[in-house]
Each structure stands twice: as structure tokens, then as C-alpha cells.
Motif scaffolding. Sequence first.
Motif, PDB file in Angstrom:
ATOM      1  N   VAL A   4      -2.092   1.882  -7.298  1.00 33.00           N
ATOM      2  CA  VAL A   4      -2.262   0.513  -6.785  1.00 33.00           C
ATOM      3  C   VAL A   4      -0.870  -0.056  -6.550  1.00 33.00           C
ATOM      4  O   VAL A   4       0.029   0.104  -7.394  1.00 33.00           O
ATOM      5  CB  VAL A   4      -3.044  -0.371  -7.772  1.00 33.00           C
ATOM      6  CG1 VAL A   4      -3.074  -1.820  -7.271  1.00 33.00           C
ATOM      7  CG2 VAL A   4      -4.460   0.149  -7.959  1.00 33.00           C
ATOM      8  N   ALA A  25     -13.077   0.832  -7.490  1.00 36.78           N
ATOM      9  CA  ALA A  25     -12.329   1.672  -6.560  1.00 36.78           C
ATOM     10  C   ALA A  25     -12.141   3.106  -7.044  1.00 36.78           C
ATOM     11  O   ALA A  25     -12.122   4.049  -6.231  1.00 36.78           O
ATOM     12  CB  ALA A  25     -10.957   1.043  -6.282  1.00 36.78           C
ATOM     13  N   ASP A  45      -4.849  -0.080  -2.674  1.00 32.28           N
ATOM     14  CA  ASP A  45      -5.203   1.021  -3.590  1.00 32.28           C
ATOM     15  C   ASP A  45      -5.673   2.217  -2.769  1.00 32.28           C
ATOM     16  O   ASP A  45      -6.000   2.076  -1.582  1.00 32.28           O
ATOM     17  CB  ASP A  45      -6.277   0.573  -4.596  1.00 32.28           C
ATOM     18  CG  ASP A  45      -7.614   0.279  -3.938  1.00 32.28           C
ATOM     19  OD1 ASP A  45      -8.232   1.198  -3.358  1.00 32.28           O
ATOM     20  OD2 ASP A  45      -8.077  -0.885  -4.017  1.00 32.28           O
ATOM     21  N   ALA A  83     -10.443  -3.241  -8.434  1.00 34.83           N
ATOM     22  CA  ALA A  83      -9.957  -1.868  -8.338  1.00 34.83           C
ATOM     23  C   ALA A  83     -10.335  -1.069  -9.582  1.00 34.83           C
ATOM     24  O   ALA A  83     -10.690   0.120  -9.496  1.00 34.83           O
ATOM     25  CB  ALA A  83      -8.440  -1.865  -8.139  1.00 34.83           C
TER      26      ALA A  83
END
Length: 421
Positions: free
Chosen positions: A347, A342, A364, A338
Motif C-alpha cells: 500500500v 483488498a 494498493d 484495504a
Amino acid sequence: MLDTMPNQEPPSAEDGWETFFRWGPFGLLALGTLVCAATAPALMSRGEVYAAGVLVAAALALQAWWAVKRRDSPRRAPAGIGYYAARTVLAAVLAWLNPFFSIYAVIGYFDAVPLLPPRLARAGLLVTAVTMAGAQAGGLPPGSAAELLLFGALLALNATLVMVFGRIDEKQAEESRAKAATMAALERANARLEQALAENAGLQTQLLVQAREAGVDEERRRLAAEIHDTIAQGLAGIVTQLEVVLVGGDPAAARVHVERAQALARESLGEARRTVHALGPRALEHDALHEALGKTVAEWSERTGVRAEFTATGTVEPLHDEIEATFLRIVQEALANAARHAGADRVGVTLSYMEDEVTLDVRDDGRGFDPLAVPVRGAAGGFGLAGMRSRAERLAGTVDVESEPGGGTAISARVPLVRHG
């Protein structure tokens, strides 16, 4: 019985019959001669005595020849058939001269089956029965109707005995053949069993080698995953913090990032040492899984500046060490992905204790991706999703990924609930 005893009985019985067939006729001939000599004045004329003497000498010579010949003569060979026929004729004539020579003729009952084929054996037994019946009736030919009637009755009795003993012999021969067949089948079964045991031993050795090789490969993969999830991620975090220092101009902020880099370096060093010793996560040394995950999520949020929350649902229970280590590594990998890929603002991590399984969800709101387009291994040689799935599968669990470009990512891992201890 006579047909099978020499071949089927134990060695002691076989030797006994062999001795009887070799020397028994001599003994019966001698006994019959002695009895006939004692009764000759009352039963035989001078001419009959001379004829009997000649026939006894011929019978003695025949027995001496056969005692030597039978050693090399197989069962039911022509030599044996000729010997039986000649001896039966001599015994019949001697019994006609003196009924007590039937003592010698009785040997025909014992060796007809070993010496003659089945059909000739019946004929030999019948001739012997006629000889014995005639001797028992007082001699042949019968001198009166009463003697003829007595001869017929005795012949019927002897023939009946021959059939009875013949039937008994056949049944015992069948049993002997059945036993021999059973023994042969057992020997074949034992041979097949020994062969199967030898093959199983070879297969077991092969399986042990394969299991050992598989265990080595599995341990290598596990060690590689441990290094990827700990040291590699720590080094990546250090690089990120140092990059911020290089591009930033605020000394105070730079100092904060340097301190974080130092902390990550120390943590990575500790993980490296732990990996060498036990491959167990340091975060689980003093904390339960839900506590370790809460601290991991909080530290990651502080380090990355991304808002992250951890939630535990259900009744918290102490889990097997391998399950706790697996979930911690999956969370670390998911958070690392993440942070790197991401670009998420939020999250969420949820640990759920259920009746027979434990689930872990990491969500997320980042840019997302196409799960089908992700290679088995990361572009840089990392483990990523494949490593998560491998860890869960070792515990009979699964990892599911839901994501799409622009729609965030949700990773769900579930394994059977196995309590500590």
C-alpha cells in the motif's frame, strides 16, 4: 386653480376656500350695495333704486338658500348650476342698474369652475366678463360709439384675463392630478414593498429553519462518520487481533496480538472521548498532517503485516484543521478497506502540496473491485467511499476511485489549499 384648490390644497387652505365660497358672496353683495347706495343719487333714478332693492333682497335670499344647500350638494350638481345661473342674471341686472354692483358680479370668476361643467363654465365666465366690461365702461347699453369702443376693449381685456387664468388653472389642475397620481403610485409601491418585506421575513424565517435542520442533519452525518472512522475501525481491529489469538497456538504470538488489541482498545476509548468533546482526531493534537499520516500508515502496517509506505511531496504547509482531519479520516478509511477487502501486499500513501490544492493518493495492489457495483453505503451499514466523498465535498473537494477486479485500487482526494488560520 379654483377647480382643484378645495380638493388638493392642505386642510387649512381648503377650509379657507370653503369659508370664502360660503360667506364671500354675502360680503361682496353687502359692499356693492353700500357703494351703490352712496352713488344712487348720481347714477340711478327712483324706480331703479326700488328695482335694485328688490333684486338685492332676491340675491340675499338666493345666497342664504345656497349657503344651506351647498353642504349637501356635490360638485357640478344641478342645484349648483341653477344657483350660478340665477346669481349671474341678478348680478348682471344689478350691474346694469348701477355699475358698482359689479363688485357682487365678480364672484362669478371664482366659482364657475367648481359649480359648472367645463363647457358651461366657459359660458359663465364669458357672461361674467361681459357684465364686468359693461360696468367698467360706465354701464350697459353703451350710449355712444366711444362707449361702445371702450366696452369692446374692456370686454377683450376681461376675456383675455379669463383665458389666461383659465389656462393657469388647467396647468395647475394637471399638476395636481399628476401629483395625485404620483402619490397613489407611491402608496401602491409602498404597499407592495410592505407586502414584499413581509414575504421576505417569512422566507427568511423558513430559510433559517431549513438551515438549522440541514445543519443538524449534517452534524449527525459528520458524527456518524467520525464514529465509523475511529471507534468502529478500532473495534474491528480488536476483533481481528482476537480472532488471530483464537486460531493460533503460539502463546508468544497470542500475547503480541492481545497487546495490540489492548492498544487498539485504549486508542478507541480515547477517540470516543475526543469525539464526545471535540470530534477532532487525536493523531493531529501534536503532529502536523504529514507526520500524523506517516505514523498512521506505519502503525497500520505493523498491525496488519502489510507493507505500507508514506510519501509527502511539495512544500509542507500548515493546513486548515478541517482539511487535516478530513485527509486523516480518508486515509484511515482507505487503509481499513484495504485490510478488510483488498488482500493487498503493498500500500502506498502520497500527500502532495501544490500551489492551490492538496491531493492525497492511496494505492494498493489488492484484488480490486468494480466501483460502479459498490452501493452508496457499505453492506454492513458503513460509510466507505460515500463517507470519503462526503467529507471531501464539504471542503469543495472531490474523491476519485480507480479500480477493477484483479487490478488493485487507487483512491485520489483533492481539496483547495487553505492554510491554517
